[in-house]
Design a protein around this motif. Sequence first.
Motif, PDB file in Angstrom:
ATOM      1  N   LEU B  16      98.418  87.706   8.945  1.00  0.00           N
ATOM      2  CA  LEU B  16      99.370  86.677   9.345  1.00  0.00           C
ATOM      3  C   LEU B  16      98.774  85.318   8.977  1.00  0.00           C
ATOM      4  O   LEU B  16      97.555  85.197   8.868  1.00  0.00           O
ATOM      5  N   PRO B  17      99.625  84.295   8.810  1.00  0.00           N
ATOM      6  CA  PRO B  17      99.082  82.970   8.498  1.00  0.00           C
ATOM      7  C   PRO B  17      98.131  82.480   9.594  1.00  0.00           C
ATOM      8  O   PRO B  17      98.452  82.543  10.780  1.00  0.00           O
ATOM      9  N   THR B  18      96.961  82.002   9.168  1.00  0.00           N
ATOM     10  CA  THR B  18      95.949  81.470  10.085  1.00  0.00           C
ATOM     11  C   THR B  18      96.396  80.113  10.607  1.00  0.00           C
ATOM     12  O   THR B  18      97.054  79.362   9.904  1.00  0.00           O
ATOM     13  N   ARG B  19      96.064  79.825  11.873  1.00  0.00           N
ATOM     14  CA  ARG B  19      96.459  78.542  12.451  1.00  0.00           C
ATOM     15  C   ARG B  19      95.300  77.916  13.213  1.00  0.00           C
ATOM     16  O   ARG B  19      94.404  78.615  13.688  1.00  0.00           O
ATOM     17  N   ALA B  20      95.342  76.590  13.324  1.00  0.00           N
ATOM     18  CA  ALA B  20      94.360  75.856  14.131  1.00  0.00           C
ATOM     19  C   ALA B  20      95.120  74.970  15.105  1.00  0.00           C
ATOM     20  O   ALA B  20      96.005  74.213  14.694  1.00  0.00           O
ATOM     21  N   PHE B  21      94.820  75.096  16.384  1.00  0.00           N
ATOM     22  CA  PHE B  21      95.527  74.339  17.414  1.00  0.00           C
ATOM     23  C   PHE B  21      94.556  73.352  18.076  1.00  0.00           C
ATOM     24  O   PHE B  21      93.616  73.766  18.748  1.00  0.00           O
ATOM     25  N   PRO B  22      94.790  72.051  17.889  1.00  0.00           N
ATOM     26  CA  PRO B  22      93.902  71.075  18.534  1.00  0.00           C
ATOM     27  C   PRO B  22      94.169  70.990  20.028  1.00  0.00           C
ATOM     28  O   PRO B  22      95.298  71.207  20.478  1.00  0.00           O
ATOM     29  N   VAL B  23      93.128  70.706  20.793  1.00  0.00           N
ATOM     30  CA  VAL B  23      93.302  70.537  22.251  1.00  0.00           C
ATOM     31  C   VAL B  23      92.406  69.390  22.713  1.00  0.00           C
ATOM     32  O   VAL B  23      91.212  69.364  22.420  1.00  0.00           O
ATOM     33  N   ASP B  24      93.026  68.407  23.370  1.00  0.00           N
ATOM     34  CA  ASP B  24      92.255  67.304  23.942  1.00  0.00           C
ATOM     35  C   ASP B  24      92.577  67.197  25.441  1.00  0.00           C
ATOM     36  O   ASP B  24      93.342  67.994  25.981  1.00  0.00           O
ATOM     37  N   ARG B  25      91.982  66.199  26.096  1.00  0.00           N
ATOM     38  CA  ARG B  25      92.139  66.076  27.546  1.00  0.00           C
ATOM     39  C   ARG B  25      93.604  65.859  27.939  1.00  0.00           C
ATOM     40  O   ARG B  25      94.070  66.375  28.942  1.00  0.00           O
ATOM     41  N   GLU B  26      94.305  65.064  27.140  1.00  0.00           N
ATOM     42  CA  GLU B  26      95.709  64.801  27.460  1.00  0.00           C
ATOM     43  C   GLU B  26      96.496  66.103  27.478  1.00  0.00           C
ATOM     44  O   GLU B  26      97.335  66.346  28.353  1.00  0.00           O
ATOM     45  N   ARG B  27      96.218  66.980  26.513  1.00  0.00           N
ATOM     46  CA  ARG B  27      96.913  68.266  26.413  1.00  0.00           C
ATOM     47  C   ARG B  27      96.637  69.107  27.664  1.00  0.00           C
ATOM     48  O   ARG B  27      97.506  69.770  28.197  1.00  0.00           O
ATOM     49  N   LEU B  28      95.372  69.044  28.149  1.00  0.00           N
ATOM     50  CA  LEU B  28      95.020  69.834  29.339  1.00  0.00           C
ATOM     51  C   LEU B  28      95.723  69.301  30.586  1.00  0.00           C
ATOM     52  O   LEU B  28      96.134  70.079  31.451  1.00  0.00           O
ATOM     53  N   VAL B  29      95.872  67.981  30.662  1.00  0.00           N
ATOM     54  CA  VAL B  29      96.577  67.397  31.804  1.00  0.00           C
ATOM     55  C   VAL B  29      98.050  67.816  31.773  1.00  0.00           C
ATOM     56  O   VAL B  29      98.637  68.195  32.792  1.00  0.00           O
ATOM     57  N   ARG B  30      98.622  67.785  30.582  1.00  0.00           N
ATOM     58  CA  ARG B  30     100.022  68.218  30.440  1.00  0.00           C
ATOM     59  C   ARG B  30     100.175  69.676  30.838  1.00  0.00           C
ATOM     60  O   ARG B  30     101.130  70.065  31.505  1.00  0.00           O
ATOM     61  N   TYR B  31      99.218  70.508  30.368  1.00  0.00           N
ATOM     62  CA  TYR B  31      99.310  71.938  30.688  1.00  0.00           C
ATOM     63  C   TYR B  31      99.131  72.171  32.191  1.00  0.00           C
ATOM     64  O   TYR B  31      99.818  73.009  32.784  1.00  0.00           O
ATOM     65  N   ALA B  32      98.223  71.411  32.800  1.00  0.00           N
ATOM     66  CA  ALA B  32      98.029  71.546  34.251  1.00  0.00           C
ATOM     67  C   ALA B  32      99.350  71.270  34.973  1.00  0.00           C
ATOM     68  O   ALA B  32      99.773  72.025  35.852  1.00  0.00           O
ATOM     69  N   GLY B  33     100.018  70.188  34.558  1.00  0.00           N
ATOM     70  CA  GLY B  33     101.274  69.833  35.206  1.00  0.00           C
ATOM     71  C   GLY B  33     102.357  70.866  34.999  1.00  0.00           C
ATOM     72  O   GLY B  33     103.065  71.249  35.934  1.00  0.00           O
TER      73      GLY B  33
END
Lengths: 150, 144
Positions: B16-33
Amino acid sequence: MALDQSFVGRTYPPTRPFEVGREKIREFAAAIGDTNPAYTDPEAAKALGHAEVIAPPTFVFTITFQEAEQVVQDPKLGLDYDRVVHRDQKFTYVRPVRAGDLLSVTSTIDSIKSLAGNEVVGVRGEVHDADGDLVVIVHTTLVARAAEGA
Amino acid sequence: MTAKVAYTDVEAGTELPTRAFPVDRERLVRYAGASGDFNPIHWNERFAKDVGLPDVIAHGMFTMAEAVRVVTDWAGDPGSLVEYGVRFTKPVVVPDDGEGAVIEVAAKVGAKLDDEARTVQVDLTVTSAGQKVLSMSRAVVRLA
């Protein structure tokens, strides 16, 4: 301290129904950065054969994990919750969760094992819709790591 | 359910096509919410270090959510997913350095399971900073 094996097979009463809304699905999809239109556009979901927008595959965990936490925090089970980490997660889908679903979770303790001082607890959450039909089974394995010096 | 990939077009070993997903602090705060998981190890560096972690770490369920996008984007219909499971082996450490971390996902068809149900098993390899962060990461998907 070994956990009470008599808890294996214990089933907890179903939770009150959780209503899945379009906007909650949209918020979750945005949070994971997933732009698949099946999560936000009812027409796109219909084109794929779904009656409503569907939720990303792991969305249902946001409903089941609080219940699983409550189960393992049952003081009679004796798990040291401060040392608990999430080890395994598995979903078995009958159908995708979709907007408008009223979902209720019934949790059962599937297994309790002791491995090198770590307590390993498997919890199974069966998620049913308002018609009582099974939607997804959520398997969560939690590990309470051995206390230092224990 | 209408996957866009045909069962007859794939073989064991199909990548399958390989992917790279960036994650920073803002993303973690959004996910927490969005997820309701407000454990401070996912947003509070002081707390994370106090409990022995190198820094703030991503929610395991966030990593699990990103990894399966490789499968759902390939299949076309996320509703064609039949099963998905992972083991959380190493945390994704997310420093507050303006860049954060990257979750890299490679996947291939491990086996064709059922000719009638048109189901295949997809094996995922999920790494961050060169470390395998998920193991036994597998999805079963129903193809067209």
